[in-house]
Design a protein around this motif. Structure first.
Motif, PDB file in Angstrom:
ATOM      1  N   THR A  12       0.834  -1.186   0.000  1.00 14.46           N
ATOM      2  CA  THR A  12       0.000   0.000   0.000  1.00 14.46           C
ATOM      3  C   THR A  12       0.877   1.246   0.000  1.00 14.46           C
ATOM      4  N   PRO A  13       0.507   2.279  -0.781  1.00 11.26           N
ATOM      5  CA  PRO A  13       1.282   3.514  -0.744  1.00 11.26           C
ATOM      6  C   PRO A  13       0.924   4.357   0.487  1.00 11.26           C
ATOM      7  N   TYR A  14       1.953   4.857   1.154  1.00  9.21           N
ATOM      8  CA  TYR A  14       1.795   5.769   2.289  1.00  9.21           C
ATOM      9  C   TYR A  14       2.461   7.083   1.924  1.00  9.21           C
ATOM     10  N   GLU A  15       1.837   8.202   2.312  1.00  8.64           N
ATOM     11  CA  GLU A  15       2.354   9.535   1.975  1.00  8.64           C
ATOM     12  C   GLU A  15       2.535  10.361   3.240  1.00  8.64           C
ATOM     13  N   CYS A  16       3.630  11.108   3.300  1.00 13.03           N
ATOM     14  CA  CYS A  16       3.912  11.981   4.435  1.00 13.03           C
ATOM     15  C   CYS A  16       3.044  13.235   4.355  1.00 13.03           C
ATOM     16  N   PHE A  17       2.441  13.623   5.487  1.00 11.22           N
ATOM     17  CA  PHE A  17       1.627  14.836   5.546  1.00 11.22           C
ATOM     18  C   PHE A  17       2.480  16.092   5.355  1.00 11.22           C
ATOM     19  N   GLU A  18       3.730  16.087   5.804  1.00 14.22           N
ATOM     20  CA  GLU A  18       4.594  17.278   5.752  1.00 14.22           C
ATOM     21  C   GLU A  18       5.335  17.444   4.434  1.00 14.22           C
ATOM     22  N   CYS A  19       6.163  16.455   4.077  1.00 17.66           N
ATOM     23  CA  CYS A  19       7.055  16.638   2.922  1.00 17.66           C
ATOM     24  C   CYS A  19       6.579  15.941   1.653  1.00 17.66           C
ATOM     25  N   GLY A  20       5.544  15.084   1.756  1.00 17.23           N
ATOM     26  CA  GLY A  20       4.990  14.440   0.570  1.00 17.23           C
ATOM     27  C   GLY A  20       5.718  13.182   0.114  1.00 17.23           C
ATOM     28  N   THR A  21       6.687  12.700   0.895  1.00 18.27           N
ATOM     29  CA  THR A  21       7.398  11.472   0.556  1.00 18.27           C
ATOM     30  C   THR A  21       6.406  10.321   0.473  1.00 18.27           C
ATOM     31  N   VAL A  22       6.522   9.486  -0.558  1.00 15.63           N
ATOM     32  CA  VAL A  22       5.645   8.336  -0.735  1.00 15.63           C
ATOM     33  C   VAL A  22       6.463   7.065  -0.561  1.00 15.63           C
TER      34      VAL A  22
END
Length: 47
Positions: A12-22
């Motif tokens: 599953t893809p996870y994304e950072c709320f701050e920097c947008g890293t996936v």
């Protein structure tokens, strides 16, 4: 809201709320490896 079919073995893809890293992972990856902020499951709709 739509239902999302997930299986435990599915990546599953996870994304950072701050920097947008996936990150693609089978389990919750914990904090972002780039900035340490919270990650969200991109397949779960935001409300």
């Amino acid at each position: 809201m739509r239902d999302v079919m997930q299986t435990p073995d599915e990546e599953t893809p996870y994304e950072c709320f701050e920097c947008g890293t996936v990150i693609v992972a089978e389990d919750d990856p914990g904090p972002c490896p780039e900035c340490g902020s919270e990650m969200r499951n991109r397949q779960t709709p935001l409300e």
